[in-house]
Design an enzyme around this catalytic site. Structure first.
Site, PDB file in Angstrom:
ATOM      1  N   ASP A  17      -5.701   2.140  -3.373  1.00  0.00           N
ATOM      2  CA  ASP A  17      -6.965   1.967  -2.660  1.00  0.00           C
ATOM      3  C   ASP A  17      -7.313   3.229  -1.876  1.00  0.00           C
ATOM      4  OD1 ASP A  17      -5.126   1.763  -0.594  1.00  0.00           O
ATOM      5  OD2 ASP A  17      -5.946  -0.097   0.240  1.00  0.00           O
TER       6      ASP A  17
ATOM      7  N   SER B 265       0.810  -1.207   0.000  1.00  0.00           N
ATOM      8  CA  SER B 265       0.000   0.000   0.000  1.00  0.00           C
ATOM      9  C   SER B 265       0.854   1.274   0.000  1.00  0.00           C
ATOM     10  CB  SER B 265      -0.963  -0.040   1.188  1.00  0.00           C
ATOM     11  OG  SER B 265      -1.916   0.979   1.127  1.00  0.00           O
TER      12      SER B 265
END
EC number: 5.4.2.10
Length: 452
Positions: free
Chosen positions: A250, A104
């Site tokens: 995301d 991430s």
């Protein structure tokens, strides 16, 4: 690494904490656990595997693919795509399992393995626990049941994933983006191709930065954790807005035309009003976390929208949304979930919907985001303390009560233990930043003395 699964999969320094052997073993264990649970019953199982551009993702992808195929799972390898793309394709292709390799927003040395169940949803806690148990059993000597011959999984490169995901994003948009100039900061990450393509197909004039991943530069001084470059680029190019993603896309944060940042709470506020207007905000409710800015709560109450708050972590937001049938939720950090169109936070989708709202209303992003006023929020991390006693210390409880009386209804105090580090987070909101700083400093001192 302690417990392997955290709030967002298994994550650690690639080739140190997260090794090829671990990635392979977890993949085999996941296949066995899902088979035990009946997920594969009556058919040959299929998995979708994707990754972000980190260099370590190359060998970790090979390990995951090898593990799944050795367990009899056919693999559709989609290459470098965002986490929400892998989740979407897992559902759209009817796959039994999805695997995303990414850490991430973390720096390049880290990487992670995240599993999705059938439909593209994150695995339930009990399945993650079972995978970890089975992995440990076999790591310490219990042999795997291994298929041979035609039972071995086959591996296919699914090159259509890119276009299929972009087409899904465009189909979701309520209106086109013609006439908008948008700067996109892709964090040299997984959305470096997807996001510019989607915005361009939707009609926007697109300028990109941070869109040249080399495997080593992901999140390096750019993206949603470093908005400075995007702020400067938006002003320089006279753009209507800027959108920033993190390494696996995301998350979405934004920048208005003046170069001011727009955080996840403000984005949620804008989308909540847009969705209610369109009749899509089920139960007139939006889901946030305990870290949501008090200004967000005040704005939603004023607009007649209920705010439900969960523990920190997008998985807890998603659990609440699924349990109660809510349509919109997210975090201040930019994880925004639009459950009718995504099973996880989708930074590209969020950015598109935000831009669509600007285009549809003819209002600036600054005007739209002005629906809420962010109260000053100060966060202090107090390290090297016994975080387990944060909720039981009488001394700390008394200090918190004193602080809450001082702040009154115009402020808030939140103390919580970190889920991954030996520290306690002290968060204070107040109408005045100096008051927030003073109260937070006093509380941090009490945490040190009471829990040190």
């Amino acid at each position: 690494m302690g417990r392997l699964f955290g709030t967002d999969g298994v994550r650690g320094v690639a080739n140190a904490d997260l090794t090829a052997e671990l990635a392979l073993g977890l993949s085999v264990a996941a296949a066995h656990v899902l088979a035990e649970a009946g997920t594969f019953e009556g058919h040959r199982p299929t998995a979708v595997v994707g990754r972000d551009p980190r260099a370590s993702g190359e060998f970790l992808e090979a390990a995951v693919v090898a593990g799944l195929a050795s367990a009899g799972v056919d693999v559709l390898r989609v290459g470098v795509l965002p986490t929400p793309a892998v989740a979407h394709l897992t559902g759209a292709l009817g796959a039994d399992l999805g695997v995303m390799l990414s850490a991430s927003h973390n720096a390049m040395p880290d990487n992670g393995v995240k599993f999705f169940a059938r439909g593209g949803h994150k695995l339930a806690d009990e399945l993650e626990n079972r995978i970890e148990t089975v992995y440990e059993q076999h790591r310490t000597g219990e042999p795997w049941a291994r298929p041979t011959g035609v039972g071995v999984g086959r591996v296919t490169d699914y090159t259509e994933g890119f276009d299929r995901y972009v087409a899904h994003l465009i189909a979701v948009l309520p209106n086109r983006l013609d006439g908008l100039k948008v700067v996109l900061d892709e964090a040299h990450g997984a959305a470096a191709r997807v996001s510019p393509e989607a915005f361009a197909r939707a009609g926007a004039e697109v300028i990109t930065i941070g869109a040249d991943p080399d495997g080593l530069n992901i999140n390096d001084g750019c993206g949603s954790t470093h908005l400075e470059l995007l702020k400067a680029a938006v002003v320089e190019h006279g753009a209507d807005l800027g959108i920033a993603h993190d390494g696996d896309a995301d998350r979405c944060l934004a920048v208005d035309a003046t170069g001011e940042g727009v955080d996840g709470d403000q984005i949620l506020a804008v989308l909540a009003l847009a969705m209610r207007e369109a009749g899509q905000l089920r139960k007139d409710t939006v889901v946030g976390t305990v870290m949501s800015n008090l200004g967000f709560k005040i704005a939603m109450e004023r607009e007649g929208i209920q705010l439900v708050q969960t523990a920190v972590g997008d998985r807890y937001v998603l659990e609440s949304m699924k349990a109660e049938g809510y349509a919109l939720g997210g975090e201040q950090s930019g994880h925004v979930i639009v459950l009718d169109h995504a099973t996880t936070g989708d930074g590209t989708l969020t950015g598109l919907l935000l831009a669509a709202r600007v285009a549809a209303t003819g209002r600036t992003l600054a005007e739209l985001a002005g629906v809420m006023q962010r109260l000053p929020q100060l966060l202090i991390n107090v390290r090297d303390v016994d975080k387990s006693r944060v909720d039981t210390s009488p001394e700390l409880a008394a200090a918190v009560s004193d602080a809450e009386r001082e702040l009154g209804s115009a402020g808030r105090v939140l103390l919580r233990q970190s889920g991954t580090e030996p520290l306690v987070r002290v968060m204070v909101e107040a109408a005045d930043i100096e008051q927030a700083r003073a109260v937070a400093g006093r509380l941090a001192d009490v945490v040190k003395s009471a829990l040190g």
